[in-house]
Scaffold this motif. Structure first.
Motif, short mmCIF file in Angstrom:
data_model
loop_
_atom_site.label_atom_id
_atom_site.label_comp_id
_atom_site.label_asym_id
_atom_site.label_seq_id
_atom_site.Cartn_x
_atom_site.Cartn_y
_atom_site.Cartn_z
N GLN A 135 -4.73 8.21 -2.81
CA GLN A 135 -5.13 8.60 -1.46
C GLN A 135 -4.28 9.78 -0.98
O GLN A 135 -4.77 10.66 -0.27
CB GLN A 135 -4.98 7.42 -0.49
N TYR A 175 0.85 -1.19 0.00
CA TYR A 175 0.00 0.00 0.00
C TYR A 175 0.89 1.25 0.00
O TYR A 175 0.60 2.23 -0.69
CB TYR A 175 -0.93 -0.01 1.23
N SER A 226 -10.89 6.19 4.60
CA SER A 226 -11.16 4.98 5.39
C SER A 226 -12.64 4.71 5.67
O SER A 226 -13.06 3.55 5.72
CB SER A 226 -10.44 5.07 6.75
C1 LIG Z 1 -7.25 3.11 1.99
S1 LIG Z 1 -6.54 3.03 3.55
C2 LIG Z 1 -6.27 4.75 3.92
C3 LIG Z 1 -5.01 4.92 4.73
C4 LIG Z 1 -4.54 6.36 4.96
N1 LIG Z 1 -5.41 7.04 5.89
C5 LIG Z 1 -4.44 7.12 3.67
O1 LIG Z 1 -5.06 8.19 3.55
O2 LIG Z 1 -3.71 6.67 2.78
C6 LIG Z 1 -7.92 2.65 4.61
C7 LIG Z 1 -7.50 2.23 5.99
O3 LIG Z 1 -8.65 2.17 6.82
C8 LIG Z 1 -8.49 1.05 7.66
N2 LIG Z 1 -9.81 0.66 8.17
C9 LIG Z 1 -10.86 0.17 7.49
N3 LIG Z 1 -11.89 -0.10 8.31
C10 LIG Z 1 -11.47 0.25 9.56
C11 LIG Z 1 -12.08 0.20 10.85
N4 LIG Z 1 -13.32 -0.25 11.01
N5 LIG Z 1 -11.37 0.64 11.91
C12 LIG Z 1 -10.10 1.11 11.75
N6 LIG Z 1 -9.47 1.16 10.55
C13 LIG Z 1 -10.14 0.74 9.47
C14 LIG Z 1 -7.87 0.00 6.75
O4 LIG Z 1 -7.28 -1.04 7.47
C15 LIG Z 1 -6.86 0.85 5.99
O5 LIG Z 1 -5.61 0.87 6.58
#
Ligand SMILES: C[S@@+](CC[C@H](N)C(=O)[O-])C[C@H]1O[C@@H](n2cnc3c(N)ncnc32)[C@H](O)[C@@H]1O
Length: 370
Positions: free
Chosen positions: A30, A23, A159
């Protein structure tokens, strides 16, 4: 908590490490969304500085993942709080930063990056900066993560479009709702499928607001950015096209006998892109936050190239790699690891052969705890 939601928390993770498929190396879009969020983030932080800051400002980033985006908002926020205090002749606050994600997140890579981050912040701001105490908080942001009345600023990037689980109606083993040949809402999805996704979003977003309402102090701020819709239509191309490519790639693998049709019928993505009005409704219904603003962020169709002009083939390859880094863990858990390479190879071919150039849309939502 529902069994499906616990399972999702155990399975779902972005591809960790710093390798070609990680990632960290495949999150340019993102990153572009985060950069576009800055004006809203800065305004919310400056508004918070209208009152004297607490001795220690407690900041949480929810869904931090690992890679270059993880500390983006934390850097912006601590800089603003530090510089504004300096300009106003106030004493410098300390910072307590909580980096949250699901337990399977690659927190090790995040932790290893922290000494360099601390060094950079001191070099940029001088020896008076901080201290900034950083910790990892594993757990779902759909439940409580922090003590009551403890947070001053909450940020979340890309997220909250991830649901806590696939809507139960689609997972019902005896008589599941069918979304034939698709892995997410599409133009051919039956209305009941769309309604099930909408209802799951409402439950999840309400749980999120409920948990944060206990944790954020009165006057505390939240800036949340996530995929969403600027139109009422639940299946515009800008929400569905990439998922349609993925659905088509899955169907091609079924035709080649690489996966069973039944297996595909029972795979759905726990994801939803809400319309701005749906967010406003939930904020109002939950009642603990004032909505300061909600704005769309529009990126070009080739936003995953990090601003570099590329051929359609390269854009398709970069988009496929980004989709794989995000969705790989869930697909692997349902179908097995062997299908990942042929699936995303097919995804890239399908996208490269298409001619559509559809913009990407996220929403940034700024909220104040009443
Ligand atoms: C696409 S990534 C975004 C990461 C970073 N914030 C960015 O902007 O690049 C989405 C993140 O949300 C986390 N995530 C999804 N559902 C979640 C939840 N219920 N609680 C905590 N984290 C969560 C995923 O594990 C992932 O690391």
């Amino acid at each position: 908590m529902e069994e499906e939601s616990i399972k999702m928390q155990q399975i779902f993770r972005m591809k960790g490490g710093q390798g070609e498929e990680s990632y960290a190396k495949n999150s340019k879009i993102q990153g572009a969304y985060l950069s576009s969020t800055v004006p809203v983030l800065v305004q919310a932080a400056l508004d918070f500085c209208d009152n004297p800051l607490p001795g220690c400002v407690n900041i949480a980033d929810l869904g931090c993942s690992s890679g270059p985006n993880t500390l983006f908002a934390v850097t912006e926020l601590t800089n603003i709080f530090y510089r504004t205090s300096w300009q106003l002749g106030r004493s410098q606050p300390e910072f307590s930063v909580f980096l949250n994600d699901l337990p399977g997140n690659d927190f090790n890579t995040v932790f290893k990056s922290l000494p360099a981050f601390q060094e950079k912040m001191r070099a940029e701001n001088g020896p008076d900066f901080g201290p900034c105490y950083i910790s990892g908080v594993p757990g779902s942001f759909y439940g409580r993560l922090f003590p009551s009345n403890s947070l001053h600023f909450v940020h979340s990037g890309s997220s909250l479009h991830w649901l806590s689980q696939v809507p139960p109606e689609l997972n019902n083993t005896s008589n599941p709702l069918m979304n034939k040949g698709k892995v997410f809402i599409s133009k051919t999805s039956p209305p009941a499928v769309i309604e099930a996704y909408q209802a799951q979003f409402q439950r999840d977003f309400c749980s999120f607001l409920e948990a944060r309402s206990k944790e954020v102090v009165p006057g505390g701020r939240m800036v949340l950015m996530f995929k969403g819709r600027r139109v009422d239509d639940p299946a515009p191309d800008e929400s569905c096209l990439l998922w349609d490519y993925l659905g088509q790639a899955f169907q091609d693998l079924v035709s080649q006998g690489l996966i069973e049709e039944k297996k595909l019928d029972t795979y759905n993505t726990p994801y939803y892109e809400p319309y701005t009005e749906e967010i406003k409704d939930e904020v109002e219904r939950q009642g603990s936050f004032d909505l300061d603003c909600i704005l769309p962020i529009i990126l070009p169709w080739d936003g995953c190239n990090g601003g570099i002009k590329c051929t359609r083939e390269t854009t398709a390859r970069n988009t496929g790699k980004a989709m794989k880094a995000v969705n790989g863990s869930m697909i692997k858990s349902h179908f097995g690891e062997d299908i990942l390479d042929p699936l995303f190879q097919r995804f890239m071919e399908i996208m490269a052969a298409d001619t559509k150039k559809v913009e990407h849309v996220s929403l940034v939502v700024s909220l104040v705890r009443k």
